[in-house]
Design a protein around this motif. Structure first.
Motif, PDB file in Angstrom:
ATOM      1  N   PHE A   1      38.144  29.641  50.750  1.00  0.00           N
ATOM      2  CA  PHE A   1      36.906  29.912  50.022  1.00  0.00           C
ATOM      3  C   PHE A   1      35.684  29.666  50.898  1.00  0.00           C
ATOM      4  O   PHE A   1      34.729  30.438  50.864  1.00  0.00           O
ATOM      5  CB  PHE A   1      36.824  29.039  48.764  1.00  0.00           C
ATOM      6  N   THR A   2      35.704  28.597  51.683  1.00  0.00           N
ATOM      7  CA  THR A   2      34.529  28.219  52.467  1.00  0.00           C
ATOM      8  C   THR A   2      34.418  28.974  53.781  1.00  0.00           C
ATOM      9  O   THR A   2      33.316  29.156  54.296  1.00  0.00           O
ATOM     10  CB  THR A   2      34.529  26.705  52.743  1.00  0.00           C
ATOM     11  N   GLU A   3      35.542  29.429  54.344  1.00  0.00           N
ATOM     12  CA  GLU A   3      35.513  30.111  55.640  1.00  0.00           C
ATOM     13  C   GLU A   3      35.969  31.574  55.572  1.00  0.00           C
ATOM     14  O   GLU A   3      35.382  32.433  56.205  1.00  0.00           O
ATOM     15  CB  GLU A   3      36.379  29.363  56.662  1.00  0.00           C
ATOM     16  N   VAL A   4      37.014  31.845  54.799  1.00  0.00           N
ATOM     17  CA  VAL A   4      37.573  33.198  54.734  1.00  0.00           C
ATOM     18  C   VAL A   4      36.760  34.095  53.798  1.00  0.00           C
ATOM     19  O   VAL A   4      36.643  35.290  54.017  1.00  0.00           O
ATOM     20  CB  VAL A   4      39.066  33.164  54.321  1.00  0.00           C
ATOM     21  N   GLY A   5      36.185  33.513  52.745  1.00  0.00           N
ATOM     22  CA  GLY A   5      35.320  34.287  51.850  1.00  0.00           C
ATOM     23  C   GLY A   5      35.894  34.623  50.493  1.00  0.00           C
ATOM     24  O   GLY A   5      35.331  35.441  49.765  1.00  0.00           O
TER      25      GLY A   5
ATOM     26  N   TRP B   1      45.837  46.009  42.989  1.00  0.00           N
ATOM     27  CA  TRP B   1      46.092  45.982  41.550  1.00  0.00           C
ATOM     28  C   TRP B   1      45.176  46.881  40.743  1.00  0.00           C
ATOM     29  O   TRP B   1      45.432  47.102  39.559  1.00  0.00           O
ATOM     30  CB  TRP B   1      45.971  44.544  41.040  1.00  0.00           C
ATOM     31  N   ASN B   2      44.121  47.353  41.331  1.00  0.00           N
ATOM     32  CA  ASN B   2      43.188  48.214  40.614  1.00  0.00           C
ATOM     33  C   ASN B   2      42.864  49.434  41.459  1.00  0.00           C
ATOM     34  O   ASN B   2      42.693  49.324  42.664  1.00  0.00           O
ATOM     35  CB  ASN B   2      41.875  47.464  40.305  1.00  0.00           C
ATOM     36  N   GLU B   3      42.774  50.591  40.815  1.00  0.00           N
ATOM     37  CA  GLU B   3      42.410  51.813  41.544  1.00  0.00           C
ATOM     38  C   GLU B   3      40.949  51.782  41.930  1.00  0.00           C
ATOM     39  O   GLU B   3      40.093  51.380  41.140  1.00  0.00           O
ATOM     40  CB  GLU B   3      42.682  53.044  40.666  1.00  0.00           C
ATOM     41  N   GLY B   4      40.660  52.218  43.127  1.00  0.00           N
ATOM     42  CA  GLY B   4      39.278  52.330  43.589  1.00  0.00           C
ATOM     43  C   GLY B   4      38.678  51.006  44.005  1.00  0.00           C
ATOM     44  O   GLY B   4      39.301  49.950  43.949  1.00  0.00           O
ATOM     45  N   LYS B   5      37.432  51.104  44.432  1.00  0.00           N
ATOM     46  CA  LYS B   5      36.676  49.932  44.872  1.00  0.00           C
ATOM     47  C   LYS B   5      35.927  49.361  43.677  1.00  0.00           C
ATOM     48  O   LYS B   5      35.311  50.096  42.914  1.00  0.00           O
ATOM     49  CB  LYS B   5      35.702  50.340  45.979  1.00  0.00           C
ATOM     50  N   HIS B   6      35.986  48.046  43.530  1.00  0.00           N
ATOM     51  CA  HIS B   6      35.312  47.365  42.431  1.00  0.00           C
ATOM     52  C   HIS B   6      34.495  46.207  42.973  1.00  0.00           C
ATOM     53  O   HIS B   6      34.794  45.666  44.041  1.00  0.00           O
ATOM     54  CB  HIS B   6      36.323  46.839  41.406  1.00  0.00           C
ATOM     55  N   THR B   7      33.487  45.813  42.213  1.00  0.00           N
ATOM     56  CA  THR B   7      32.689  44.653  42.565  1.00  0.00           C
ATOM     57  C   THR B   7      33.113  43.487  41.680  1.00  0.00           C
ATOM     58  O   THR B   7      33.045  43.576  40.452  1.00  0.00           O
ATOM     59  CB  THR B   7      31.185  44.935  42.394  1.00  0.00           C
ATOM     60  N   TYR B   8      33.565  42.434  42.334  1.00  0.00           N
ATOM     61  CA  TYR B   8      34.008  41.223  41.652  1.00  0.00           C
ATOM     62  C   TYR B   8      32.927  40.164  41.841  1.00  0.00           C
ATOM     63  O   TYR B   8      32.456  39.931  42.952  1.00  0.00           O
ATOM     64  CB  TYR B   8      35.330  40.733  42.240  1.00  0.00           C
ATOM     65  N   THR B   9      32.550  39.529  40.744  1.00  0.00           N
ATOM     66  CA  THR B   9      31.512  38.505  40.783  1.00  0.00           C
ATOM     67  C   THR B   9      32.039  37.257  40.097  1.00  0.00           C
ATOM     68  O   THR B   9      32.736  37.343  39.086  1.00  0.00           O
ATOM     69  CB  THR B   9      30.235  38.992  40.071  1.00  0.00           C
ATOM     70  N   GLY B  10      31.695  36.137  40.656  1.00  0.00           N
ATOM     71  CA  GLY B  10      32.121  34.877  40.062  1.00  0.00           C
ATOM     72  C   GLY B  10      31.297  33.731  40.597  1.00  0.00           C
ATOM     73  O   GLY B  10      30.288  33.941  41.261  1.00  0.00           O
ATOM     74  N   PHE B  11      31.770  32.532  40.323  1.00  0.00           N
ATOM     75  CA  PHE B  11      30.998  31.377  40.747  1.00  0.00           C
ATOM     76  C   PHE B  11      31.242  31.076  42.216  1.00  0.00           C
ATOM     77  O   PHE B  11      32.324  31.261  42.741  1.00  0.00           O
ATOM     78  CB  PHE B  11      31.252  30.156  39.862  1.00  0.00           C
ATOM     79  N   ASN B  12      30.171  30.635  42.879  1.00  0.00           N
ATOM     80  CA  ASN B  12      30.202  30.332  44.301  1.00  0.00           C
ATOM     81  C   ASN B  12      31.084  29.112  44.553  1.00  0.00           C
ATOM     82  O   ASN B  12      30.851  28.041  43.989  1.00  0.00           O
ATOM     83  CB  ASN B  12      28.768  30.077  44.781  1.00  0.00           C
ATOM     84  N   ALA B  13      32.090  29.271  45.397  1.00  0.00           N
ATOM     85  CA  ALA B  13      33.079  28.217  45.634  1.00  0.00           C
ATOM     86  C   ALA B  13      32.442  26.954  46.222  1.00  0.00           C
ATOM     87  O   ALA B  13      32.730  25.846  45.758  1.00  0.00           O
ATOM     88  CB  ALA B  13      34.182  28.732  46.537  1.00  0.00           C
TER      89      ALA B  13
ATOM     90  N   GLY C   1      41.741  38.233  33.880  1.00  0.00           N
ATOM     91  CA  GLY C   1      40.847  37.094  33.743  1.00  0.00           C
ATOM     92  C   GLY C   1      41.528  35.950  33.027  1.00  0.00           C
ATOM     93  O   GLY C   1      42.718  36.014  32.758  1.00  0.00           O
ATOM     94  N   PRO C   2      40.848  34.899  32.744  1.00  0.00           N
ATOM     95  CA  PRO C   2      39.404  34.760  32.843  1.00  0.00           C
ATOM     96  C   PRO C   2      38.905  34.554  34.279  1.00  0.00           C
ATOM     97  O   PRO C   2      37.745  34.802  34.572  1.00  0.00           O
ATOM     98  CB  PRO C   2      39.105  33.538  31.982  1.00  0.00           C
ATOM     99  N   ILE C   3      39.802  34.113  35.162  1.00  0.00           N
ATOM    100  CA  ILE C   3      39.418  33.879  36.558  1.00  0.00           C
ATOM    101  C   ILE C   3      40.490  34.462  37.467  1.00  0.00           C
ATOM    102  O   ILE C   3      41.685  34.253  37.247  1.00  0.00           O
ATOM    103  CB  ILE C   3      39.268  32.370  36.851  1.00  0.00           C
ATOM    104  N   MET C   4      40.049  35.186  38.476  1.00  0.00           N
ATOM    105  CA  MET C   4      40.956  35.769  39.466  1.00  0.00           C
ATOM    106  C   MET C   4      40.443  35.422  40.856  1.00  0.00           C
ATOM    107  O   MET C   4      39.235  35.474  41.105  1.00  0.00           O
ATOM    108  CB  MET C   4      41.004  37.290  39.304  1.00  0.00           C
ATOM    109  N   ILE C   5      41.337  35.083  41.750  1.00  0.00           N
ATOM    110  CA  ILE C   5      40.958  34.828  43.138  1.00  0.00           C
ATOM    111  C   ILE C   5      40.933  36.169  43.861  1.00  0.00           C
ATOM    112  O   ILE C   5      41.922  36.904  43.858  1.00  0.00           O
ATOM    113  CB  ILE C   5      41.948  33.874  43.834  1.00  0.00           C
TER     114      ILE C   5
END
Length: 166
Positions: A110-114, A67-79, A132-136
């Motif tokens: 979330f816990t095993e696949v990442g 869905w987005n061009e190029g490599k991006h860093t996604y940050t969010g809350f730890n599952a 957003g506000p939240i994307m898996i």
């Protein structure tokens, strides 16, 4: 002596048990979690605003997505920390987006696949306009076996509700 020993054991049990307390949001609610959870803050739900979500321990993934061009860093809350905070008692999640799109995802994604609950892309908070506000987000670059329609379909964006199921 016996009563002193009992008293010390009782006191240590009180202070060793972990207890979480969820505050109420002070701004607009971004996420509502319901279902098989033991820690709530409004009726039988756990509701969160952006500030509350940003206070949770963080996880990041740098990857390409369809869905987005190029490599991006996604940050969010730890599952895992999030599930522990809520006292999640189920093994499946129904994630619901703002447009009522819904997908079921196992907790183990979330816990095993990442997979992560991303709230930021390249350090910028994600808005409704940019998924957003939240994307898996899954670690597609780190685990090429995830590059398929099944996992792409689970990469739901604009998440605003989570229902924890059996």
């Amino acid at each position: 002596m016996q009563s002193l020993k009992f008293c010390l054991i009782f006191i240590s049990l009180i202070f060793s048990s972990v207890s979480y307390s969820l505050e109420l949001p002070s701004t607009r609610t971004l996420l509502t979690v319901s279902g098989l959870i033991s820690n709530t803050n409004k009726d039988s739900n756990a509701i969160f605003d952006r500030y509350m979500l940003d206070q949770l321990p963080r996880s990041s993934i740098s990857t390409h997505t369809p869905w987005n061009e190029g490599k991006h860093t996604y940050t969010g809350f730890n599952a895992q920390e999030f599930f522990d905070l809520l006292g999640v008692e189920g093994e499946n999640l129904s994630l619901i987006a703002l447009n009522d799109y819904m997908i079921d995802i196992p907790v183990k994604d979330f816990t095993e696949v990442g997979a992560i609950f991303a709230t930021h892309m390249d350090g910028v908070p994600m808005t409704v306009r940019n998924k957003g506000p939240i994307m898996i987000v899954y670690p597609f670059d780190d685990k090429p076996k995830l590059k398929n329609e099944s996992y792409y379909g689970k990469s739901i964006w604009q998440v605003n509700q989570i229902v924890v199921n059996q």
